[in-house]
Design a protein around this motif. Structure first.
Motif, PDB file in Angstrom:
ATOM      1  N   LYS A 122       0.688  -1.042  -0.445  1.00  0.00           N
ATOM      2  CA  LYS A 122      -0.057  -0.112   0.164  1.00  0.00           C
ATOM      3  C   LYS A 122       1.172   1.185   0.100  1.00  0.00           C
ATOM      4  O   LYS A 122       0.644   2.004  -0.867  1.00  0.00           O
ATOM      5  N   GLU A 123       2.285   1.032   0.835  1.00  0.00           N
ATOM      6  CA  GLU A 123       2.734   2.384   0.565  1.00  0.00           C
ATOM      7  C   GLU A 123       3.414   3.091  -0.278  1.00  0.00           C
ATOM      8  O   GLU A 123       3.811   3.528  -0.276  1.00  0.00           O
ATOM      9  N   LEU A 124       3.298   2.017  -1.201  1.00  0.00           N
ATOM     10  CA  LEU A 124       4.220   1.828  -2.279  1.00  0.00           C
ATOM     11  C   LEU A 124       3.624   1.913  -3.458  1.00  0.00           C
ATOM     12  O   LEU A 124       4.594   2.031  -4.780  1.00  0.00           O
ATOM     13  N   LEU A 125       2.840   1.937  -3.603  1.00  0.00           N
ATOM     14  CA  LEU A 125       1.929   2.241  -4.418  1.00  0.00           C
ATOM     15  C   LEU A 125       2.177   3.201  -5.160  1.00  0.00           C
ATOM     16  O   LEU A 125       1.933   4.280  -4.876  1.00  0.00           O
ATOM     17  N   GLY A 126       2.269   3.091  -7.002  1.00  0.00           N
ATOM     18  CA  GLY A 126       2.587   3.922  -7.381  1.00  0.00           C
ATOM     19  C   GLY A 126       4.094   4.720  -7.690  1.00  0.00           C
ATOM     20  O   GLY A 126       4.218   5.441  -7.817  1.00  0.00           O
ATOM     21  N   LYS A 127       4.874   3.526  -6.609  1.00  0.00           N
ATOM     22  CA  LYS A 127       5.845   4.231  -6.864  1.00  0.00           C
ATOM     23  C   LYS A 127       7.313   2.987  -7.010  1.00  0.00           C
ATOM     24  O   LYS A 127       8.378   3.061  -5.930  1.00  0.00           O
ATOM     25  N   GLY A 128       6.684   2.464  -7.292  1.00  0.00           N
ATOM     26  CA  GLY A 128       6.797   0.960  -8.230  1.00  0.00           C
ATOM     27  C   GLY A 128       6.026  -0.066  -7.926  1.00  0.00           C
ATOM     28  O   GLY A 128       6.349  -1.284  -8.015  1.00  0.00           O
ATOM     29  N   VAL A 129       5.355   0.069  -7.519  1.00  0.00           N
ATOM     30  CA  VAL A 129       4.333  -1.227  -6.768  1.00  0.00           C
ATOM     31  C   VAL A 129       2.923  -0.495  -8.346  1.00  0.00           C
ATOM     32  O   VAL A 129       2.739   0.216  -8.107  1.00  0.00           O
ATOM     33  N   SER A 130       2.192  -1.604  -8.664  1.00  0.00           N
ATOM     34  CA  SER A 130       1.599  -1.743 -10.442  1.00  0.00           C
ATOM     35  C   SER A 130       0.468  -2.656 -10.080  1.00  0.00           C
ATOM     36  O   SER A 130       0.944  -3.744  -9.650  1.00  0.00           O
TER      37      SER A 130
END
Length: 300
Positions: A122-130
């Motif tokens: 959740k924390e890295l969604l859009g920051k490397g999580v897709s």
């Protein structure tokens, strides 16, 4: 199963089944694609549907499939890898590698994107999580990436990523895809790690790696979570279908027409309320309209 279909339905839930029943009854040649247990209804119990006191979702879907088959609908229990316009038709590539063509398409795949449910997701969604390879693959040229998932969306996504990333690692408990797709994974050099799961996504402001359940870590720049069939983002990215302002649901009019002629949508993919009653009603309309559109193409 050769030749051109009048209606191809993506999704095996109540909206898709109702669309299949109505389009088949209008003497259209109908192909339904997808696995029945991909539908969220399959695992549920229904208590709030008119004229049903309590019934299992699995029973609803199996009964609906029998009805559609009796009216002539053809079924292929395969997920769709790609779909694109092909002149006046639509070309649909299946996980087996087969390609089918149809005059119209009904999108009825549901809306939810299954989560991995691990720290960092959740924390890295859009920051490397897709959750969308087709949307975000281009951001990872010459990078090392990880894909999580066991079915066609994950395997197909991993293959697609090899056109961009320097290394692609697929993590899954047990790969469950057609042999043609499994061969593609090998031929394109995807590193398949069966029996290994991602248990944490690492990074502060961007993804830097993943921690695996065997205790090891892997340095990656991106993590693609693909835990099912192709979802709304992937399908609309391929076809150019208009989404709502939140980029979550497909916009469709009262005839279930999308912004792309010949493409219809029904059920949860069109937004709330996410209820079987709504999906069935929209499926009815989509099935009738798609069959009518296909028959009009013959005349023209």
């Amino acid at each position: 199963m050769s030749g051109i279909y009048d209606v191809a339905i993506l999704g095996s839930g109540p909206g898709g089944l109702q669309a299949a029943i109505h389009s088949s009854r209008k003497k259209a040649r109908v192909l339904m694609l997808g696995r029945i247990d991909n539908s969220s209804l399959y695992w549920a119990h229904v208590e709030n549907y008119c004229c049903q006191v309590k019934i299992s979702g699995e029973e609803v879907l199996r009964t609906g499939r029998e009805q559609a088959e009796n009216f002539g609908t053809e079924f292929r229990d395969e997920d769709v890898l790609t779909i694109e316009p092909d002149g006046s038709l639509f070309s649909i590539k299946l996980e087996s590698g087969d390609v089918v063509k149809s005059k119209t398409v009904i999108l009825a795949t549901g809306s939810s994107r299954n989560k991995l449910k691990v720290p960092g997701e959740k924390e890295l969604l859009g920051k490397g999580v897709s959750y969308c390879v087709d949307c975000d693959a281009g951001f990872y040229r010459d990078e090392i990436v990880a894909v999580a998932g066991c079915r066609s969306a994950a395997a197909g996504g991993a293959v697609a990523l090899t056109n961009f990333a320097s290394e692609v690692h697929l993590y899954c408990e047990e790969l469950d895809v057609a042999e043609g797709l499994r061969k593609q994974l090998i031929d394109t050099g995807v590193h398949v790690h069966e029996g290994v799961k991602i248990e944490e996504i690492l990074g502060e402001t961007a993804v830097t790696g993943v921690k695996l359940d065997d205790g090891s870590t892997m340095d990656v720049s991106g993590v693609f979570i693909e835990l099912g069939a192709k979802g709304v983002l992937e399908l609309t990215a391929m076809l150019g279908v208009q989404l709502d302002e939140n980029m979550k649901y497909i916009e469709a009019d009262k005839k279930q027409r999308t912004s792309v002629p010949g493409v219809y949508a029904a059920g949860d993919i069109c937004g709330p309320p996410l209820q079987m009653a709504k999906a069935v009603g929209e499926g009815c309309v989509a099935g009738i309209e798609a069959a009518t559109y296909a028959k009009k193409m013959e005349v023209e």
